[in-house]
Motif scaffolding. Sequence first.
Motif, PDB file in Angstrom:
ATOM      1  N   GLY A 230     -29.906  50.039   8.404  1.00 49.64           N
ATOM      2  CA  GLY A 230     -31.065  50.244   7.548  1.00 49.64           C
ATOM      3  C   GLY A 230     -31.491  51.700   7.470  1.00 49.64           C
ATOM      4  O   GLY A 230     -32.688  52.000   7.399  1.00 49.64           O
ATOM      5  N   VAL A 231     -30.507  52.606   7.471  1.00 54.10           N
ATOM      6  CA  VAL A 231     -30.820  54.033   7.417  1.00 54.10           C
ATOM      7  C   VAL A 231     -30.005  54.692   6.313  1.00 54.10           C
ATOM      8  O   VAL A 231     -29.003  54.140   5.829  1.00 54.10           O
ATOM      9  CB  VAL A 231     -30.511  54.738   8.765  1.00 54.10           C
ATOM     10  CG1 VAL A 231     -31.315  54.122   9.889  1.00 54.10           C
ATOM     11  CG2 VAL A 231     -29.024  54.678   9.083  1.00 54.10           C
ATOM     12  N   ASP A 232     -30.428  55.866   5.912  1.00 50.07           N
ATOM     13  CA  ASP A 232     -29.700  56.648   4.928  1.00 50.07           C
ATOM     14  C   ASP A 232     -28.450  57.222   5.586  1.00 50.07           C
ATOM     15  O   ASP A 232     -28.528  57.809   6.674  1.00 50.07           O
ATOM     16  CB  ASP A 232     -30.590  57.769   4.387  1.00 50.07           C
ATOM     17  CG  ASP A 232     -29.860  58.656   3.405  1.00 50.07           C
ATOM     18  OD1 ASP A 232     -29.410  58.141   2.370  1.00 50.07           O
ATOM     19  OD2 ASP A 232     -29.728  59.853   3.683  1.00 50.07           O
ATOM     20  N   VAL A 233     -27.304  57.064   4.940  1.00 49.87           N
ATOM     21  CA  VAL A 233     -26.053  57.479   5.558  1.00 49.87           C
ATOM     22  C   VAL A 233     -26.023  58.975   5.836  1.00 49.87           C
ATOM     23  O   VAL A 233     -25.415  59.434   6.808  1.00 49.87           O
ATOM     24  CB  VAL A 233     -24.844  57.044   4.692  1.00 49.87           C
ATOM     25  CG1 VAL A 233     -24.795  57.825   3.382  1.00 49.87           C
ATOM     26  CG2 VAL A 233     -23.541  57.196   5.464  1.00 49.87           C
ATOM     27  N   ASP A 234     -26.699  59.775   5.005  1.00 50.52           N
ATOM     28  CA  ASP A 234     -26.689  61.220   5.218  1.00 50.52           C
ATOM     29  C   ASP A 234     -27.349  61.597   6.542  1.00 50.52           C
ATOM     30  O   ASP A 234     -26.981  62.604   7.163  1.00 50.52           O
ATOM     31  CB  ASP A 234     -27.391  61.939   4.059  1.00 50.52           C
ATOM     32  CG  ASP A 234     -26.585  61.855   2.766  1.00 50.52           C
ATOM     33  OD1 ASP A 234     -25.355  61.703   2.845  1.00 50.52           O
ATOM     34  OD2 ASP A 234     -27.183  61.935   1.678  1.00 50.52           O
ATOM     35  N   SER A 235     -28.311  60.781   6.997  1.00 52.38           N
ATOM     36  CA  SER A 235     -28.966  61.077   8.281  1.00 52.38           C
ATOM     37  C   SER A 235     -27.989  60.888   9.443  1.00 52.38           C
ATOM     38  O   SER A 235     -28.112  61.543  10.483  1.00 52.38           O
ATOM     39  CB  SER A 235     -30.197  60.182   8.474  1.00 52.38           C
ATOM     40  OG  SER A 235     -29.816  58.819   8.649  1.00 52.38           O
ATOM     41  N   LEU A 236     -26.998  59.997   9.269  1.00 46.88           N
ATOM     42  CA  LEU A 236     -25.980  59.823  10.298  1.00 46.88           C
ATOM     43  C   LEU A 236     -24.969  60.956  10.254  1.00 46.88           C
ATOM     44  O   LEU A 236     -24.548  61.472  11.297  1.00 46.88           O
ATOM     45  CB  LEU A 236     -25.264  58.479  10.114  1.00 46.88           C
ATOM     46  CG  LEU A 236     -26.130  57.219  10.199  1.00 46.88           C
ATOM     47  CD1 LEU A 236     -25.261  55.976  10.024  1.00 46.88           C
ATOM     48  CD2 LEU A 236     -26.893  57.155  11.514  1.00 46.88           C
ATOM     49  N   VAL A 237     -24.583  61.354   9.043  1.00 46.03           N
ATOM     50  CA  VAL A 237     -23.599  62.432   8.901  1.00 46.03           C
ATOM     51  C   VAL A 237     -24.140  63.736   9.485  1.00 46.03           C
ATOM     52  O   VAL A 237     -23.396  64.508  10.107  1.00 46.03           O
ATOM     53  CB  VAL A 237     -23.202  62.605   7.419  1.00 46.03           C
ATOM     54  CG1 VAL A 237     -22.254  63.791   7.248  1.00 46.03           C
ATOM     55  CG2 VAL A 237     -22.534  61.332   6.903  1.00 46.03           C
TER      56      VAL A 237
END
Length: 275
Positions: free
Chosen positions: A198-205
Amino acid sequence: LPLVAVGLMYRHGYFRQRIDASGWQHEYWVETDPDRVPAALIRDDDGDPLCIKVPIGDRTVVAQVWRVNVGRVPLLLLDADRPENDLTDRWITSRLYVGDSGVRLGQYALLGIGGVRALHALGIDPGVVHLNEGHAAMACLELARAERERTGASVDDAFEAVRQRTVFTTHTPVPAGNDTYPAAQMAETLSGIAAEMGVDVDSLVRRGHTHPDETAEPFGVTQFALRSSRIANGVSARHGEVAREMWHELWPDRAVEDVPITHVTNGAHIPTWVG
């Protein structure tokens, strides 16, 4: 110590090599016959192979789990050679050190995310997770997802909880041994687990960038592992020094000697090494 090891069941493993009459090396692969290796397929209560599912991009890869007893330590090996997968995904667990970057990313996702899911499927919740090199770094994503599901924690709090139980060993003091991938390719690979979290993928990258605010930077698996671990180590005293200098940019506010990378000297069986 009670240990459980996790890896991949490579159907072709590492290449064999021969030298021809003119002195050139040729590589070839031999398929592994699971019935002829000391591995047992783990089965569920119904007698079917125990399988876990791993999101890799917009696909779901199914893997079965083999067990090898190495002394007193169970070694769990994930195997994507399942009929539910297409030929491309079945190739994920074909060869060690495969050259294709997309396949390598698939291996990293299966080993990391799938490894944690396999442990949980067997009722194992490790007190400490050890990442050997960056290959298993995505384990931290699944641990964070599970933490959010269990406690409702924020993304940052979930990753901090994961960091407190994770340690990391870095091996290679040259860039070629620390894989990096374009941010767009990484975002595509992580889109499935990001949706589950449930998070924005860019925050993981961003967590794999040396400088998180520079969005065009490639994603480094070593950088991601270092950020996700409470402590890291090189494999000799000298390597610890080199690693602290090498990754100083991740802690720009610290002196080089205060970078949180220590060392644990590798053991070596001297007659084998000399031989």
